[in-house]
Design a protein around this motif. Structure first.
Motif, PDB file in Angstrom:
ATOM      1  N   ARG A 182      21.890 -42.506  14.307  1.00 24.83           N
ATOM      2  CA  ARG A 182      20.901 -43.575  14.369  1.00 24.83           C
ATOM      3  C   ARG A 182      20.015 -43.360  15.593  1.00 24.83           C
ATOM      4  O   ARG A 182      20.323 -42.531  16.458  1.00 24.83           O
ATOM      5  CB  ARG A 182      21.582 -44.941  14.451  1.00 24.83           C
ATOM      6  N   GLY A 183      18.908 -44.122  15.675  1.00 29.42           N
ATOM      7  CA  GLY A 183      18.010 -44.006  16.823  1.00 29.42           C
ATOM      8  C   GLY A 183      16.809 -43.121  16.574  1.00 29.42           C
ATOM      9  O   GLY A 183      16.141 -42.678  17.511  1.00 29.42           O
ATOM     10  N   TYR A 184      16.504 -42.872  15.285  1.00 32.15           N
ATOM     11  CA  TYR A 184      15.342 -42.031  14.973  1.00 32.15           C
ATOM     12  C   TYR A 184      14.040 -42.651  15.467  1.00 32.15           C
ATOM     13  O   TYR A 184      13.071 -41.951  15.745  1.00 32.15           O
ATOM     14  CB  TYR A 184      15.245 -41.810  13.460  1.00 32.15           C
ATOM     15  N   LEU A 185      14.022 -43.975  15.570  1.00 29.86           N
ATOM     16  CA  LEU A 185      12.777 -44.651  15.955  1.00 29.86           C
ATOM     17  C   LEU A 185      12.460 -44.507  17.437  1.00 29.86           C
ATOM     18  O   LEU A 185      11.375 -44.901  17.867  1.00 29.86           O
ATOM     19  CB  LEU A 185      12.858 -46.142  15.594  1.00 29.86           C
ATOM     20  N   ARG A 186      13.388 -43.970  18.220  1.00 29.46           N
ATOM     21  CA  ARG A 186      13.078 -43.775  19.643  1.00 29.46           C
ATOM     22  C   ARG A 186      11.929 -42.792  19.813  1.00 29.46           C
ATOM     23  O   ARG A 186      10.975 -43.056  20.553  1.00 29.46           O
ATOM     24  CB  ARG A 186      14.312 -43.275  20.389  1.00 29.46           C
ATOM     25  N   GLU A 187      12.015 -41.680  19.132  1.00 26.67           N
ATOM     26  CA  GLU A 187      10.928 -40.698  19.211  1.00 26.67           C
ATOM     27  C   GLU A 187       9.667 -41.252  18.562  1.00 26.67           C
ATOM     28  O   GLU A 187       8.547 -40.968  19.000  1.00 26.67           O
ATOM     29  CB  GLU A 187      11.347 -39.401  18.534  1.00 26.67           C
ATOM     30  N   ALA A 188       9.838 -42.088  17.514  1.00 28.91           N
ATOM     31  CA  ALA A 188       8.668 -42.743  16.918  1.00 28.91           C
ATOM     32  C   ALA A 188       7.995 -43.654  17.933  1.00 28.91           C
ATOM     33  O   ALA A 188       6.765 -43.771  17.971  1.00 28.91           O
ATOM     34  CB  ALA A 188       9.086 -43.537  15.685  1.00 28.91           C
ATOM     35  N   LEU A 479      12.269 -47.378  25.211  1.00 32.26           N
ATOM     36  CA  LEU A 479      13.164 -47.794  26.281  1.00 32.26           C
ATOM     37  C   LEU A 479      14.503 -48.324  25.763  1.00 32.26           C
ATOM     38  O   LEU A 479      15.548 -48.090  26.379  1.00 32.26           O
ATOM     39  CB  LEU A 479      12.484 -48.872  27.143  1.00 32.26           C
ATOM     40  N   PHE A 480      14.482 -49.042  24.648  1.00 30.26           N
ATOM     41  CA  PHE A 480      15.680 -49.757  24.223  1.00 30.26           C
ATOM     42  C   PHE A 480      16.379 -49.149  23.012  1.00 30.26           C
ATOM     43  O   PHE A 480      17.520 -49.511  22.737  1.00 30.26           O
ATOM     44  CB  PHE A 480      15.329 -51.225  23.929  1.00 30.26           C
ATOM     45  N   ILE A 481      15.712 -48.297  22.274  1.00 29.87           N
ATOM     46  CA  ILE A 481      16.380 -47.640  21.144  1.00 29.87           C
ATOM     47  C   ILE A 481      17.099 -46.396  21.658  1.00 29.87           C
ATOM     48  O   ILE A 481      16.493 -45.537  22.311  1.00 29.87           O
ATOM     49  CB  ILE A 481      15.364 -47.263  20.051  1.00 29.87           C
ATOM     50  N   ARG A 482      18.393 -46.294  21.351  1.00 30.59           N
ATOM     51  CA  ARG A 482      19.200 -45.173  21.839  1.00 30.59           C
ATOM     52  C   ARG A 482      19.626 -44.299  20.656  1.00 30.59           C
ATOM     53  O   ARG A 482      20.309 -44.776  19.749  1.00 30.59           O
ATOM     54  CB  ARG A 482      20.437 -45.686  22.577  1.00 30.59           C
ATOM     55  N   PRO A 483      19.238 -43.049  20.652  1.00 31.96           N
ATOM     56  CA  PRO A 483      19.695 -42.140  19.596  1.00 31.96           C
ATOM     57  C   PRO A 483      21.171 -41.775  19.804  1.00 31.96           C
ATOM     58  O   PRO A 483      21.557 -41.297  20.868  1.00 31.96           O
ATOM     59  CB  PRO A 483      18.790 -40.920  19.767  1.00 31.96           C
ATOM     60  N   ARG A 484      21.992 -42.017  18.785  1.00 27.29           N
ATOM     61  CA  ARG A 484      23.429 -41.785  18.894  1.00 27.29           C
ATOM     62  C   ARG A 484      23.947 -41.053  17.659  1.00 27.29           C
ATOM     63  O   ARG A 484      23.432 -41.237  16.550  1.00 27.29           O
ATOM     64  CB  ARG A 484      24.173 -43.120  19.038  1.00 27.29           C
ATOM     65  N   ARG A 485      25.012 -40.277  17.890  1.00 22.92           N
ATOM     66  CA  ARG A 485      25.673 -39.569  16.799  1.00 22.92           C
ATOM     67  C   ARG A 485      27.175 -39.833  16.875  1.00 22.92           C
ATOM     68  O   ARG A 485      27.747 -39.819  17.968  1.00 22.92           O
ATOM     69  CB  ARG A 485      25.405 -38.061  16.881  1.00 22.92           C
ATOM     70  N   ILE A 486      27.759 -40.055  15.730  1.00 22.73           N
ATOM     71  CA  ILE A 486      29.201 -40.297  15.650  1.00 22.73           C
ATOM     72  C   ILE A 486      29.766 -39.475  14.492  1.00 22.73           C
ATOM     73  O   ILE A 486      29.151 -39.391  13.414  1.00 22.73           O
ATOM     74  CB  ILE A 486      29.507 -41.796  15.444  1.00 22.73           C
TER      75      ILE A 486
END
Length: 528
Positions: A182-188, A479-486
């Protein structure tokens, strides 16, 4: 130990097998390669930031130095007071910063740099956004957040619970594991922020090309119609047609100002406002409003700003035949915070000679031997006029444009008394003074006020506003969206299921401990 030489070598290859390029330097780039290198440098993020900084730096003179297209009177006064710097600033275009070639060059280069920076990053982002989450690594224990436990549940049941628990993640299911991201929108958000800067630049550019800005001085009781000939200064955009000026008009009904009467800032204008009766067309209903600094009047897409004020002494000039050659208010421009003002009075209809006056107006007249005449207070408590008088040819029939705030004395002769001394007009309110040699008289009737208004239309304003909103949205997202992988991996050992859970936070300062612990808790079997 000396190095061997190759003086006897006729092969043209230097000693130790070095190529000739290492001795003479790198070979020059071909034109195509040089252009490619230049493009990469121009479209780099570092260059975009440098150009953005230069654009902000270049806008400082436009805010500090009076601009010709905003307040030509103030710019002319600045030139008179800074005779050394004025020619230098003139050559640098600092009196019209936003129309200068160097500012336009920075502006265009920044737009090109942003476009060249955004497009490649957008392609990369789209490929990443459309790609599936990365496959499960072989050794999950190497990741920052790692947990493992065993359970009696079957592998498929564990993976199904994991998929349900990872709501909001994009999940890719494999035979014995699953990947979630999740967090694809950070780069967006980053791309949106950079795009918003471009949108703001386009908004300002469209406003400069399709809009206009004009300045006008209106005396209390005076009127203004929105046609180009009514403006004292008019600066249309490159693509703006004067015929597109919206038909509106207004009358200045009154002007109110409050001066500070105590403390260190005594005499400063604390608050001032102007009353306007305006119409949006010849048949429209007349309306009344008050405008203040930073509170303009909006009329049919145009805005009327109150940017200055001053005094307009009302005088009557009679010529040598006793006829009224001139009567009405004359704008005198303020010279300092006490509103000591300078101006000229031109009387081309006087007979037998044309008359001209040049001097100063003092709202609250004061005099000392050390300073001479001065204004003790900016409010009109004891108004006075001190003028020098001239007679002759004003030069207004020569076909050469003249400023209404300057007196051409080439064809004029200064008036003197009968004893040869300089003649000076010194008038208080209500007084009349005769001119030498029977040339007439001048009367100081009273004082009117004038306001300096700026009328502008910026069709790109909403574009710039949209860019600012998008910039804030993109900045918040980045600033607030964090891209993470699990990842969750399962395998059967000794009749039980071994579960491995690992997580990776791809943003700096991220912490996945709580999220991984929650996931592990939801996957572990419930104890009786």
């Amino acid at each position: 130990m000396s190095e061997p030489t190759s003086s006897d070598d006729t092969s043209g290859v230097p000693a130790y097998g070095h190529t000739r390029d290492t001795e003479t330097g790198a070979a020059p780039l071909a034109p195509k390669e040089f252009l490619r290198w230049t493009w990469r440098q121009l479209t780099s993020m570092r260059t975009a930031l440098i150009l953005l900084f230069l654009l902000a730096l270049g806008a400082i003179p436009g805010s500090v130095i009076p601009q010709d297209n905003v307040d030509a009177l103030l710019a002319a006064q600045w030139r008179r007071e800074h005779t050394t710097l004025a020619p230098i600033y003139e050559k640098l275009g600092l009196f019209s910063v936003y129309d200068s070639a160097w500012f336009a060059a920075i502006y265009l280069l920044l737009m090109i740099s942003l476009v060249g920076c955004i497009l490649p990053r957008t392609r990369v982002y789209l490929r990443a956004a459309l790609a599936r989450p990365p496959k499960t690594p072989r050794n999950l224990s190497r990741l920052p957040e790692y947990r493992t436990f065993t359970t009696d549940d079957e592998s498929d049941a564990v993976l199904e619970r994991a998929q349900a628990a990872l709501r909001g993640y994009r999940v890719d299911r494999h035979d014995d594991s699953l990947s979630a991201e999740r967090g694809y929108l950070r780069e967006a958000g980053n791309l949106l922020f950079h795009l918003s800067v471009l949108i703001v630049l386009v908004g300002f550019a469209s406003g400069s090309l399709l809009g206009y800005k004009g300045g006008v001085i209106v005396v209390t009781g005076g009127q203004f119609a929105n046609v180009a000939s009514q403006y004292d200064e008019f600066d249309p955009g490159t693509l703006f047609d004067d015929k597109n000026l919206k038909p509106f008009s207004f009358k200045l009904t009154d002007f109110k100002v409050n001066f500070i009467k105590q403390g260190r800032e005594i005499g400063m204008a604390q608050k001032f406002s102007a009353g306007l009766d305006y119409q949006t067309g010849p048949n429209a209903k007349q309306q009344h409003t008050r405008i203040e600094v930073n509170h303009p009047l909006s009329i049919d897409g145009s805005k009327v700003y109150l940017i200055g004020h001053g005094y307009a002494p009302n005088v009557t000039v009679r010529d040598g035949n006793g006829k009224i050659a001139f009567s009405g208010p004359v704008v005198f421009t303020p010279e300092d915070s006490s509103f000591r003002s300078s101006g000229v009075i031109k009387v081309p209809d006087a007979d037998p000679k044309q008359l001209g006056f040049r001097g100063e107006f003092y709202p609250t007249y004061g005099f000392t031997d050390a300073t001479g005449p001065f204004s003790a207070y900016p409010d009109a408590k004891n108004p006075a006029l001190v003028l020098l008088a001239y007679a002759g040819d004003l030069g207004m029939d020569r076909g050469v444009p003249q400023s209404v705030y300057a007196l051409d004395t080439d064809g004029l002769k200064q008036l003197t008394k009968s004893n040869g001394k300089m003649f000076r007009v010194e008038l208080e309110k209500g007084q009349t003074q005769a001119l030498p040699n029977g040339l007439g008289s001048i009367t100081f009737n009273g004082v009117d006020r004038f306001v300096k208004l700026q009328v502008s239309r910026n069709p790109g304003g909403w574009i710039a506003l949209l860019g600012m909103i998008l910039a804030l949205t993109g900045l918040l997202g980045s600033l607030f969206i964090r891209p993470r992988r699990i990842w969750v991996s399962v395998r059967r050992e000794g009749g039980r299921t071994v579960v491995e859970v690992a997580g990776l936070d791809r943003s700096s300062g991220g912490n996945l401990t709580d999220r991984v612990d929650d996931l592990v808790g939801s996957l572990e079997e419930k104890k009786a």
